[in-house]
Enzyme design. Structure first.
Site, short mmCIF file in Angstrom:
data_model
loop_
_atom_site.label_atom_id
_atom_site.label_comp_id
_atom_site.label_asym_id
_atom_site.label_seq_id
_atom_site.Cartn_x
_atom_site.Cartn_y
_atom_site.Cartn_z
N GLY A 16 -10.56 -12.84 13.39
CA GLY A 16 -9.22 -12.80 13.97
C GLY A 16 -8.55 -14.50 14.01
O GLY A 16 -7.83 -14.79 14.82
N ASP A 71 -1.85 -12.21 6.93
CA ASP A 71 -1.95 -12.77 8.05
C ASP A 71 -0.54 -13.73 8.12
O ASP A 71 -0.21 -14.00 9.26
CB ASP A 71 -3.08 -14.21 7.73
CG ASP A 71 -4.20 -13.75 8.34
OD1 ASP A 71 -4.37 -13.03 9.54
OD2 ASP A 71 -5.31 -14.44 7.76
N ASP A 146 -18.79 -21.28 2.78
CA ASP A 146 -18.36 -20.86 1.50
C ASP A 146 -18.67 -21.94 0.37
O ASP A 146 -17.54 -22.79 0.78
CB ASP A 146 -17.29 -20.06 1.51
CG ASP A 146 -17.26 -18.73 2.58
OD1 ASP A 146 -18.28 -18.41 3.09
OD2 ASP A 146 -16.22 -18.34 2.89
N CYS A 379 9.85 3.32 0.76
CA CYS A 379 9.59 2.98 -0.54
C CYS A 379 9.20 4.34 -1.24
O CYS A 379 9.95 5.05 -1.63
CB CYS A 379 8.69 1.90 -0.77
SG CYS A 379 9.08 0.85 -2.19
N MET A 382 10.54 7.24 0.44
CA MET A 382 12.08 7.53 0.11
C MET A 382 12.07 8.26 -1.41
O MET A 382 12.85 9.24 -1.65
CB MET A 382 12.77 6.14 0.10
CG MET A 382 14.16 6.44 -0.47
SD MET A 382 14.18 6.15 -2.33
CE MET A 382 16.09 5.52 -2.40
N ARG A 460 8.54 -0.72 -8.25
CA ARG A 460 9.24 -0.93 -9.72
C ARG A 460 9.93 0.10 -10.11
O ARG A 460 10.82 -0.28 -10.95
CB ARG A 460 7.82 -0.56 -10.78
CG ARG A 460 6.84 -1.86 -10.82
CD ARG A 460 5.81 -1.71 -11.91
NE ARG A 460 4.97 -2.61 -11.92
CZ ARG A 460 3.84 -2.85 -11.24
NH1 ARG A 460 3.59 -1.73 -10.34
NH2 ARG A 460 2.87 -3.82 -11.17
N HIS A 505 10.96 -1.96 2.45
CA HIS A 505 9.79 -1.89 3.64
C HIS A 505 10.33 -2.77 4.69
O HIS A 505 10.02 -3.83 4.96
CB HIS A 505 8.57 -2.78 3.09
CG HIS A 505 7.96 -2.09 1.90
ND1 HIS A 505 6.96 -1.16 2.26
CD2 HIS A 505 7.97 -2.21 0.56
CE1 HIS A 505 6.23 -0.62 0.88
NE2 HIS A 505 6.98 -1.48 -0.04
N GLU A 507 9.16 -2.62 7.51
CA GLU A 507 7.92 -2.80 8.69
C GLU A 507 7.77 -4.38 8.44
O GLU A 507 7.35 -4.93 9.34
CB GLU A 507 6.81 -2.01 8.26
CG GLU A 507 6.11 -2.21 6.97
CD GLU A 507 6.53 -1.53 5.73
OE1 GLU A 507 7.76 -0.87 5.74
OE2 GLU A 507 6.11 -1.31 4.84
#
Ligand code: GLN
Length: 540
Positions: A16, A71, A146, A379, A382, A460, A505, A507
């Site tokens: 997190g 993020d 890493d 999207c 719709m 698209r 979108h 959201e």
């Protein structure tokens, strides 16, 4: 001068870090500081746009059309920052830039190396968002150790040297697991992770210890001793049931004041009351509502993270708990919708790509239309709404989008830009924020309470202008259009309590303190449907 907080992670991923960084941003902003957050991803893809969302999670889209790491969605939901192309950097993007420069001969014959050339570009990337910000929080993706993350850690180490201790801060998120069999909390993973950081010259200033309980003084002292981090800067990042509680958990331990002190910034009057009451509301719903998401899931719900958050925000506005039923669209191709959708108060068809499950989504749309069940299509959703209407009401059997059936006789959605040769929309996708003009007295206008809105796109295919008139003539309401290109952005249907599909979108723009108007209105309508259903049930 802008100050930098660098957030690294240790032990394992998925602790997190993005939410921890956002929470710090939220707290610093609550003191009145101007902040922003940036994400550095060490992988070699140039951006996550082409990565599989079931592996990588959602692709978050910014106003300026960047396809970014999820993020950045947390950054925008927790703070007032507005992210852009410059807020997400991958190793791929940095290398692409360097290699282009190299081909143009801009390195004047020098050997191009990780240090200093790659690290210099990373350092420059931090500066692209510094303007007007008191503090930039830079989150480094992946975990310490890493291989691909090393140039990023090296760059932040150099930044401390260049900018000084008071202008840079190293925050490390680590794990303190509780081992059930021995009944103990273990500090060894944290010790190792900090050792790894120190080996490359970074001494963390603050440790955020992810754990399932508050860490007592003994264990914090032990961590402090082994990691060389002052005791009061060993902070518990306790698991919580609600992500929006995290800033409050940090505030309780004085994390904001520790940060400000170390960076020589004066604490100001902290304003957290609105946030606190929002969390309280979120945690004490008075009723619930059942929403079905009809999609393709493959198990990873992270690919719909902004959508789920938007539903949570809207639920909070109505003091409702939103129960989400994840329904595989293909299930609706085999089983009757009244069975699959039993107990559902609202249907949401989210965005998506590819033809798998399309007919199931269209089945759900028909069911919602015919049963006056609230329907919200985003999207691709719709597109399902308009295709369903074309097929079953306007009299265009077999109507489709050319994405799902290239040989459909009625191309309701198609690659409009390719045909028109419109170049300035960028690439093959329409990405980022576009203006949308709303129709007077439409459901959309009533929800937004304004006539012009700006929303983010990532698709698209477009509504074929050729079908605008016939679909309208058969009753479809086109309630939102882009004024510049004349493109259809929102459709509604008549004689239905709540049925709306939008090409964008919404959201991506919902925040816990500013729930998105369309989501809020949809949840309100779904709850009204539920109450009516219960009333009919009890009176029969
Ligand atoms: N696949 C559709 C398109 O590209 C919808 C995309 C989406 O839902 N984001 O137009």
């Amino acid at each position: 001068m802008t100050k930098y907080i660098f957030v690294t992670g240790g032990v394992l991923s998925a602790l997190g870090k993005g939410i921890a960084a956002s929470s710090m941003g939220m707290l610093l902003e609550s003191h009145g500081y101007q902040i922003t957050l940036q994400k550095f991803d060490p992988y070699l893809n140039v951006d996550p746009g082409t990565m599989n969302p079931f592996q990588h999670g959602e692709v978050y889209v910014t106003d300026d059309g960047a396809e970014t790491d999820l993020d950045l969605g947390h950054y925008e939901r927790f703070t007032s920052t507005c992210t852009t192309q410059s807020h997400n950097w991958t190793a791929g993007k940095i290398y692409e830039f360097i290699l282009q420069k190299e081909r143009k001969g801009e390195y004047l014959g020098k050997t191009v190396q990780v240090i200093p050339h790659v690290t210099d570009e990373i350092r420059k990337a931090f500066r692209t968002v510094s303007d007007q910000n008191d503090i930039v929080i830079g989150e480094i993706g992946g975990t310490v150790g890493d291989i691909e993350g090393q140039p990023f850690l090296e760059a932040i180490r150099q930044m401390r040297l260049a900018l000084g201790v008071q202008n840079t801060l190293f925050v490390h998120l680590t794990l303190v697991p509780f081992i059930k069999t021995s009944g103990e909390l273990k500090t060894k993973p944290t010790q190792h992770s900090v050792r790894e950081l120190r080996a490359i010259g970074i001494q963390p200033d603050i440790l955020l210890c992810r754990t399932d309980r508050f860490l007592g003084k003994n264990i914090r002292s032990k961590i402090s001793l082994f990691t060389n981090v002052p005791l009061d800067a060993v902070i518990t990042a306790k698991d919580v049931e609600n992500i929006y509680e995290i800033p409050l958990v940090f505030a309780q331990q004085g994390l904001d004041n520790i940060i400000l002190k170390q960076m020589n910034l004066s604490p100001r009057r902290r304003r957290l009351s609105r946030w606190k009451s929002m969390v309280k509301r979120m945690k004490s719903p008075q009723d619930e509502v059942n929403i079905a998401l009809i999609g393709k899931y493959a198990g990873l719900h992270d690919s719909y993270i902004s959508l789920i958050q938007a539903l949570v925000h809207a639920g909070t506005a109505h003091r409702l708990k939103v129960n989400v039923s994840w329904i595989e669209a293909e299930q609706l191709e085999e089983e009757p919708p009244e069975e699959v959708l039993k107990g559902i108060d609202g249907i949401l068809v989210p965005g998506g790509f590819g033809s798998r499950g399309i007919e199931g989504k269209i089945q759900a749309t028909t069911y919602a239309r015919e049963h006056k069940l609230p329907f919200f299509g985003l999207c691709l959703g719709m597109q399902c709404a308009a295709v369903e209407y074309a097929r079953n009401i306007s009299g265009f059997p077999g109507a489709n989008s050319t994405e799902f059936d290239p040989s459909t006789p009625y191309k309701i959605f198609f690659k409009w830009r390719e045909l028109k040769g419109v170049q300035d929309l960028g690439g093959t996708m329409r990405l980022g924020q576009y203006k949308c003009q709303l129709e007077r007295n439409s459901l959309a206008e009533k929800a937004y309470r304004k006539q012009t809105v700006f929303e983010r796109h990532r698709h698209r295919f477009e509504f074929n202008p050729q079908y605008e008139k016939p679909l309208k003539d058969s009753g479809l309401i086109i309630s939102g259009k882009n004024p510049q290109y004349g493109l259809v952005e929102i459709v509604e249907i008549p004689n239905h309590p709540w049925f709306l599909g939008c090409q964008f979108h919404p959201e991506f723009k919902s925040k816990p303190l500013q729930p998105h108007p369309l989501f809020k209105s949809f949840i309100g309508a779904s709850y009204a449907y539920r109450c009516q259903k219960n009333k009919n049930h009890s009176s029969s």
